[in-house]
Design a protein around this motif. Sequence first.
Motif, mmCIF file in Angstrom:
data_model
loop_
_atom_site.group_PDB
_atom_site.id
_atom_site.type_symbol
_atom_site.label_atom_id
_atom_site.label_comp_id
_atom_site.label_asym_id
_atom_site.label_seq_id
_atom_site.Cartn_x
_atom_site.Cartn_y
_atom_site.Cartn_z
ATOM 1 N N LEU A 97 39.863 57.473 55.797
ATOM 2 C CA LEU A 97 39.530 56.613 56.933
ATOM 3 C C LEU A 97 40.716 56.470 57.880
ATOM 4 O O LEU A 97 40.557 56.483 59.111
ATOM 5 N N LYS A 98 41.885 56.351 57.313
ATOM 6 C CA LYS A 98 43.076 56.252 58.149
ATOM 7 C C LYS A 98 43.299 57.549 58.919
ATOM 8 O O LYS A 98 43.721 57.533 60.082
ATOM 9 N N GLN A 99 43.014 58.684 58.283
ATOM 10 C CA GLN A 99 43.130 59.975 58.964
ATOM 11 C C GLN A 99 42.151 60.048 60.134
ATOM 12 O O GLN A 99 42.505 60.514 61.238
ATOM 13 N N GLU B 175 39.506 46.787 49.137
ATOM 14 C CA GLU B 175 40.568 47.432 49.923
ATOM 15 C C GLU B 175 40.001 48.032 51.213
ATOM 16 O O GLU B 175 40.661 48.013 52.266
ATOM 17 N N LEU C 231 40.062 55.612 51.445
ATOM 18 C CA LEU C 231 40.827 54.815 52.393
ATOM 19 C C LEU C 231 41.810 55.688 53.153
ATOM 20 O O LEU C 231 41.977 55.550 54.376
ATOM 21 N N ALA C 232 42.461 56.616 52.443
ATOM 22 C CA ALA C 232 43.385 57.533 53.116
ATOM 23 C C ALA C 232 42.643 58.382 54.155
ATOM 24 O O ALA C 232 43.167 58.647 55.250
ATOM 25 N N ASN D 101 41.118 46.490 61.336
ATOM 26 C CA ASN D 101 40.897 47.490 62.387
ATOM 27 C C ASN D 101 39.515 47.243 63.014
ATOM 28 O O ASN D 101 38.554 47.983 62.760
ATOM 29 N N ALA E 180 40.895 57.517 61.813
ATOM 30 C CA ALA E 180 41.346 56.592 62.856
ATOM 31 C C ALA E 180 42.465 57.215 63.685
ATOM 32 O O ALA E 180 42.529 57.023 64.915
ATOM 33 N N ARG E 181 43.369 57.941 63.034
ATOM 34 C CA ARG E 181 44.445 58.620 63.786
ATOM 35 C C ARG E 181 43.900 59.737 64.663
ATOM 36 O O ARG E 181 44.429 60.007 65.751
ATOM 37 N N TRP F 43 40.795 46.764 55.089
ATOM 38 C CA TRP F 43 41.282 47.683 56.140
ATOM 39 C C TRP F 43 40.369 47.607 57.364
ATOM 40 O O TRP F 43 40.850 47.613 58.506
#
Length: 349
Positions: free
Chosen positions: A233-235, A259, A230-231, A267, A237-238, A263
């Motif tokens: 995926l957020k990276q 989770e 998950l961390a 998004n 996306a940024r 997310w």
Amino acid sequence: MALRDGDRDELVRLTRSTAVRAGLALRARIVLAAARGEANEHIAQSVGVSKVTVLKWRSRYSRHGLAGLADEARSGRPRIVDHREVVAATLRPPPKKYGVTHWSSRLLGRHLGIGNKTVATAWREYGVQPWRVETFKFSTDPELVAKVTDVVGLYLAPPQNAIVLCVDEKSQIQALDRTAPMLPMQPGLPERRTHDYKRHGTSTLFAALEIATGKVTAACKPRHRHQEFLAFLKQVARAYPDVALHLVMDNYAAHKRIEIRDWLAANPRVHVHFTPTSGSWLNLVEVWFGIIERQAIHRGSFGSVKDLNAKIRAFIDGWNDRCHPFVWTKTADEILKKANRQPTSNTDH
């Protein structure tokens, strides 16, 4: 020596072909050189045979044309071993008394009462290679057709104003340190390393491959749970703000945790496309994992996990400077037909 009408083109073809026997190509070279008026001694020296051999094939061509360059029937007893029987015996499993999984030429020759060279000749004639084995994995995914069509469609016709990323993790990368320094490559000697090594832990490489450019977004983490995924995926996306993302990923349990689904729901610009079960080879990032394994990891020596991660990041930085698009070529229909799962229709018969 004069050539017969139409023979020159055929002789030239024989000298250039990779499919004809070497002896036949050599004879064609001798005849062509003779037709150019070269002396017999010069021809023999240039093709690496004796003058007697040159005279032999010049004479054979003069008498019989191209047919004279073929081998004549050999004298001696004709072959009495049926190669089909040798191959049939090869395709049957060896008797239990031998305790082996497959035949060798010597063992089968002893079993049949013939020479091992005869066995090897039969194998070459029929393309049988008992010493080789390959692996395969058949997908039993009930949505195989839909998933293959979806993923391959992304590769061949990506959506406009969107980015296609192949996402996965390469887990359990070992930080192996050799027990002695590597010996560098030298003329006549390959790079050498000790057989034994020390283990210094493992790392997991998360990567997202942009197929249109080959650029890789990556992160090294100590574990590969859903929290780390998950961390990552957020990276990703940024790294790609304000643009639709289509992520190709496999069916690993961490990729489908609640989770992760929550997310993704929050998004909506991020769309996930799952490969079929046992079909992770459809994910192009697996190709890139093979590249980094061969070029940076397999022959590396790492004194710690920190050292391993640093060298992985250095490779990725260098890769992104020289990256190239990853081009998919096979259509979904070609893949499904090979998997023998393509529904048939009357036009297929």
